[in-house]
Design a protein around this motif. Structure first.
Motif, PDB file in Angstrom:
ATOM      1  N   GLU A   1      39.991  44.348  43.967  1.00  0.00           N
ATOM      2  CA  GLU A   1      39.735  44.264  45.396  1.00  0.00           C
ATOM      3  C   GLU A   1      38.437  45.011  45.677  1.00  0.00           C
ATOM      4  OE1 GLU A   1      42.261  44.296  49.552  1.00  0.00           O
ATOM      5  OE2 GLU A   1      43.078  45.288  47.788  1.00  0.00           O
ATOM      6  N   GLU A   2      37.438  44.277  46.133  1.00  0.00           N
ATOM      7  CA  GLU A   2      36.118  44.850  46.387  1.00  0.00           C
ATOM      8  C   GLU A   2      35.858  44.895  47.889  1.00  0.00           C
ATOM      9  OE1 GLU A   2      33.950  46.247  44.481  1.00  0.00           O
ATOM     10  OE2 GLU A   2      34.156  45.484  42.437  1.00  0.00           O
ATOM     11  N   LYS A   3      35.511  46.088  48.382  1.00  0.00           N
ATOM     12  CA  LYS A   3      35.210  46.261  49.810  1.00  0.00           C
ATOM     13  C   LYS A   3      33.712  46.171  50.096  1.00  0.00           C
ATOM     14  CE  LYS A   3      39.515  47.173  50.925  1.00  0.00           C
ATOM     15  NZ  LYS A   3      40.321  46.249  51.723  1.00  0.00           N
TER      16      LYS A   3
ATOM     17  N   ARG B   1      31.940  38.817  51.022  1.00  0.00           N
ATOM     18  CA  ARG B   1      32.718  39.963  51.490  1.00  0.00           C
ATOM     19  C   ARG B   1      34.201  39.750  51.189  1.00  0.00           C
ATOM     20  NH1 ARG B   1      32.695  39.104  58.160  1.00  0.00           N
ATOM     21  NH2 ARG B   1      34.217  37.379  58.137  1.00  0.00           N
ATOM     22  N   SER B   2      34.982  40.822  51.291  1.00  0.00           N
ATOM     23  CA  SER B   2      36.448  40.769  51.166  1.00  0.00           C
ATOM     24  C   SER B   2      36.899  40.036  49.901  1.00  0.00           C
ATOM     25  CB  SER B   2      37.054  40.094  52.413  1.00  0.00           C
ATOM     26  OG  SER B   2      36.663  40.763  53.597  1.00  0.00           O
ATOM     27  N   LEU B   3      36.374  40.468  48.765  1.00  0.00           N
ATOM     28  CA  LEU B   3      36.719  39.840  47.484  1.00  0.00           C
ATOM     29  C   LEU B   3      38.034  40.415  46.948  1.00  0.00           C
ATOM     30  CD1 LEU B   3      35.965  38.102  44.979  1.00  0.00           C
ATOM     31  CD2 LEU B   3      34.724  40.099  44.130  1.00  0.00           C
TER      32      LEU B   3
ATOM     33  N   VAL C   1      44.339  34.058  41.208  1.00  0.00           N
ATOM     34  CA  VAL C   1      43.844  33.606  42.499  1.00  0.00           C
ATOM     35  C   VAL C   1      42.684  34.507  42.923  1.00  0.00           C
ATOM     36  CG1 VAL C   1      44.376  33.258  44.943  1.00  0.00           C
ATOM     37  CG2 VAL C   1      46.099  32.720  43.204  1.00  0.00           C
ATOM     38  N   LEU C   2      41.557  33.895  43.271  1.00  0.00           N
ATOM     39  CA  LEU C   2      40.407  34.627  43.798  1.00  0.00           C
ATOM     40  C   LEU C   2      40.165  34.189  45.230  1.00  0.00           C
ATOM     41  CD1 LEU C   2      36.966  35.368  42.180  1.00  0.00           C
ATOM     42  CD2 LEU C   2      37.063  34.266  44.415  1.00  0.00           C
TER      43      LEU C   2
ATOM     44  N   LEU D   1      36.026  40.759  34.172  1.00  0.00           N
ATOM     45  CA  LEU D   1      37.429  40.712  34.594  1.00  0.00           C
ATOM     46  C   LEU D   1      38.131  39.639  33.771  1.00  0.00           C
ATOM     47  CD1 LEU D   1      39.511  41.903  36.586  1.00  0.00           C
ATOM     48  CD2 LEU D   1      39.058  39.941  38.062  1.00  0.00           C
ATOM     49  N   VAL D   2      39.041  40.046  32.910  1.00  0.00           N
ATOM     50  CA  VAL D   2      39.740  39.103  32.031  1.00  0.00           C
ATOM     51  C   VAL D   2      40.944  38.524  32.781  1.00  0.00           C
ATOM     52  CG1 VAL D   2      40.976  38.830  29.861  1.00  0.00           C
ATOM     53  CG2 VAL D   2      38.993  40.351  29.980  1.00  0.00           C
ATOM     54  N   LEU D   3      41.032  37.184  32.802  1.00  0.00           N
ATOM     55  CA  LEU D   3      42.163  36.536  33.472  1.00  0.00           C
ATOM     56  C   LEU D   3      42.326  35.109  32.958  1.00  0.00           C
ATOM     57  CD1 LEU D   3      40.737  34.477  35.768  1.00  0.00           C
ATOM     58  CD2 LEU D   3      40.303  36.663  36.850  1.00  0.00           C
TER      59      LEU D   3
END
Length: 201
Positions: free
Chosen positions: A28-30, A195-197, A77-78, A71-73
């Motif tokens: 979660e990136e602000k 934004r809001s990632l 859901v992004l 980021l390993v996945l």
């Protein structure tokens, strides 16, 4: 009571989670401060402040801005908001494998169309979807990308686009935000903003 415990045990063995369990937040990136070292590579000029990640083309290499993060996945859901400024023509989100593998799948959100590109092997491009869609410049848009096996479902401002390919099921090790910000004139030409990632899985 014993039957209930046995039933719960079978659920955990079969699926690992109880029905209705909340997905785990992986990222979660602000964008209120300088980016962490997990944002490891990029092209163009990027700033992270006041809740917005902003990028535009710069430098001698003629390429739109892109900022990459580790980021390993696999299934995940992004979600994020994005905005096209000035002469910017599209925003994109790309997922990659290892450095040797290269690109896996790319969602391109243009001013007049949405495209989903698969990369079955390094250097190979396959257009899985191209569909008309209008995006206004200067306005925030919301995108949700859901990976489930070989299928990618992208929802942009409530409109859904779906494509499938075996390579989509591969493990993703990095992803990037970027696109075309308007050309080599830099910020005078335009910019891309995110934004809001949030990523969950």
């Amino acid at each position: 009571m014993k039957r209930l415990l046995c039933f719960l045990g079978l659920l955990f063995v079969a699926g690992g989670e109880l029905p209705g369990a909340e997905p785990q937040v992986l990222l979660e990136e602000k964008f209120t401060a300088e980016l962490s070292k997990d944002w490891f590579w990029g092209l163009g000029t990027w700033t992270s402040k006041d809740g917005v990640l902003r990028g535009f083309e710069s430098g001698t290499r003629r390429h739109g801005p892109v900022k990459m993060r580790k980021l390993v996945l696999k299934d995940a859901v992004l979600e994020c908001d994005f905005r096209l400024e000035g002469k910017a023509t599209f925003a994109g989100i790309i997922f990659n494998g290892s450095q040797e593998r290269g690109h896996i799948v790319h969602l391109v959100m243009g001013k007049d169309a949405v495209r989903i590109l698969a990369h079955p092997k390094k250097g190979e491009n396959v257009e899985l979807l191209k569909q008309s869609n209008v995006l206004s410049t200067g306005e925030w848009h919301h995108v949700k990308m859901e990976f489930k096996g070989e299928t990618l479902t992208a929802t942009i401002d409530g409109k859904t686009f779906t494509a499938s390919h075996p390579c989509i099921a591969e493990e993703k090790q990095t992803f990037g935000l970027g696109g075309d910000s308007g050309g080599p004139e830099g910020e005078k030409a335009g910019a891309l903003e995110f934004r809001s990632l949030k990523v969950s899985g």
